[in-house]
Design a protein around this motif. Sequence first.
Motif, mmCIF file in Angstrom:
data_model
loop_
_atom_site.group_PDB
_atom_site.id
_atom_site.type_symbol
_atom_site.label_atom_id
_atom_site.label_comp_id
_atom_site.label_asym_id
_atom_site.label_seq_id
_atom_site.Cartn_x
_atom_site.Cartn_y
_atom_site.Cartn_z
ATOM 1 N N MET A 147 0.830 -1.199 0.000
ATOM 2 C CA MET A 147 0.000 0.000 0.000
ATOM 3 C C MET A 147 0.866 1.252 0.000
ATOM 4 O O MET A 147 0.527 2.260 -0.653
ATOM 5 C CB MET A 147 -0.921 -0.017 1.231
ATOM 6 C CG MET A 147 -2.058 0.976 1.211
ATOM 7 S SD MET A 147 -2.734 1.334 -0.415
ATOM 8 C CE MET A 147 -4.421 0.978 -0.182
ATOM 9 N N ALA A 148 1.988 1.217 0.689
ATOM 10 C CA ALA A 148 2.871 2.390 0.755
ATOM 11 C C ALA A 148 3.382 2.762 -0.644
ATOM 12 O O ALA A 148 3.559 3.949 -0.960
ATOM 13 C CB ALA A 148 4.041 2.118 1.698
ATOM 14 N N ASN A 186 0.546 4.473 -2.460
ATOM 15 C CA ASN A 186 0.406 5.833 -1.934
ATOM 16 C C ASN A 186 1.511 6.753 -2.431
ATOM 17 O O ASN A 186 1.252 7.888 -2.813
ATOM 18 C CB ASN A 186 0.434 5.812 -0.396
ATOM 19 C CG ASN A 186 -0.885 5.344 0.196
ATOM 20 O OD1 ASN A 186 -1.796 4.963 -0.540
ATOM 21 N ND2 ASN A 186 -0.974 5.356 1.514
HETATM 22 C C1 LIG Z 1 -2.188 4.969 2.238
HETATM 23 O O1 LIG Z 1 -3.061 6.103 2.117
HETATM 24 C C2 LIG Z 1 -4.274 5.940 2.804
HETATM 25 C C3 LIG Z 1 -5.184 7.087 2.428
HETATM 26 O O2 LIG Z 1 -4.467 8.309 2.422
HETATM 27 C C4 LIG Z 1 -4.000 5.832 4.298
HETATM 28 O O3 LIG Z 1 -5.194 5.649 5.009
HETATM 29 C C5 LIG Z 1 -3.066 4.642 4.536
HETATM 30 O O4 LIG Z 1 -2.698 4.590 5.896
HETATM 31 C C6 LIG Z 1 -1.819 4.711 3.668
HETATM 32 N N1 LIG Z 1 -1.092 3.464 3.828
HETATM 33 C C7 LIG Z 1 0.231 3.357 3.811
HETATM 34 C C8 LIG Z 1 0.796 2.007 4.046
HETATM 35 O O5 LIG Z 1 0.965 4.316 3.617
#
Ligand SMILES: *[C@@H]1O[C@H](CO)[C@@H](O)[C@H](O)[C@H]1NC(C)=O
Length: 318
Positions: free
Chosen positions: A166-167, A170
């Motif tokens: 996910m990072a 993002n």
């Molecule tokens: C990715 O972005 C989302 C929404 O901005 C956030 O809720 C989430 O914690 C982020 N995850 C990581 C792993 O950075």
Amino acid sequence: MSKSDMKIITVVGSGLIGRSWAMVFASGGYSVNVYDNQPGQSAKAITEIRKQLKELEEAHMLRGALTASQQIALLSSYDDLAQALEGAFFIQECVFERLEVKQSIFQDVERLVGQDVVLSSSTSALVPSSVFSKVQNKSRCLVSHPVNPPYYVKLVELVPHPETAMAVMNATHALMTKVGQAPVLLKKEIDGFAVNRVQAAIIAESWRLVQDGVISVKDIDLVMSEGLGMRYAFIGPMETMHLNAPEGLEDYMRRYGDGITRLLNSFGPVPEFRGEGAKSVMNEMYELIPGDESHLSARMERRDQLLMRLAELKKDHQ
Ligand SMILES: *[C@@H]1O[C@H](CO)[C@@H](O)[C@H](O)[C@H]1NC(C)=O
Ligand SMILES: NC(=O)c1ccc[n+]([C@@H]2O[C@H](COP(=O)([O-])OP(=O)(O)OC[C@H]3O[C@@H](n4cnc5c(N)ncnc54)[C@H](O)[C@@H]3O)[C@@H](O)[C@H]2O)c1
Ligand SMILES: *[C@@H]1O[C@H](CO)[C@@H](O)[C@H](O)[C@H]1NC(C)=O
């Protein structure tokens, strides 16, 4: 994406899309290393970009805060992959749309870069689990699918491999936003992503209406360009519905849901796009716009000019 100082992006493949990405990244102030495996091709691409950036500057259409000369100074061409990857934190692949070519280039790239470098593919039609099947660490891999021409049409579909972190999604979202694109996030991979699936649905019904003798080629294009498209350039189908009933989407579906279901149930099978059944549709199109180089390129030029002006308008009306 913590490697070095996050200033260098490598674009692999310097055709139509590679050149556009290079311009987009340079407009955001990044140094862009452009690589192509055809010797001399990346240098030719940069010559072409230089010309385009000067023209854009003259037309006051240059993107970003830097001058054309400053952006041009950020571009370098390479015939050697290892050199092109040196110091990069993000790799945007734009080679031919052939699975084995993409798989092989990502194998080479992975061998040559550190673990925190993001590997991103421009593929239009291959899913990440195919493109990256030969990469060892898939957590830093994704598809960033642009729409042609990316310099004026800003949408980028970000599509994860099932193992993508996910990072990484993002960070890529943030990078794309920073260089002025409009990224959207797919939560999982699917054939055609979102853009081409929606586009296929529109193509199918438009084609069918012409083929069934309901409407002409010319007029079905007007249904979009003078009708639906007017709204869709600013608000999508979901918001369009939400705004088209006094109490919003729920109200809209109370009023129109059954009607939409009835229409959808009448759509019929996938139309015939080639061969005898497609001939009359084809003929109508070629009569409107002959398929030779000069007619087509004149219409492409018009399209790009209009897109440019629409992009300009949208800048002030988000
Ligand atoms: C990715 O972005 C989302 C929404 O901005 C956030 O809720 C989430 O914690 C982020 N995850 C990581 C792993 O950075
Ligand atoms: N053209 C579009 O409208 C569009 C839109 C969105 C996405 N895409 C995707 O972008 C990618 C590139 O498309 P394009 O239209 O720019 O193609 P293109 O044919 O214009 O350019 C491809 C370039 O890649 C180079 N190349 C081929 N194999 C290579 C390798 N192994 N290493 C380095 N360079 C190599 C070629 O020499 C060529 O310069 C494709 O995956 C395509 O699906 C295209
Ligand atoms: C795989 O890539 C991720 C994301 O860049 C990185 O954090 C991780 O350390 C890598 N894994 C290995 C085994 O190197």
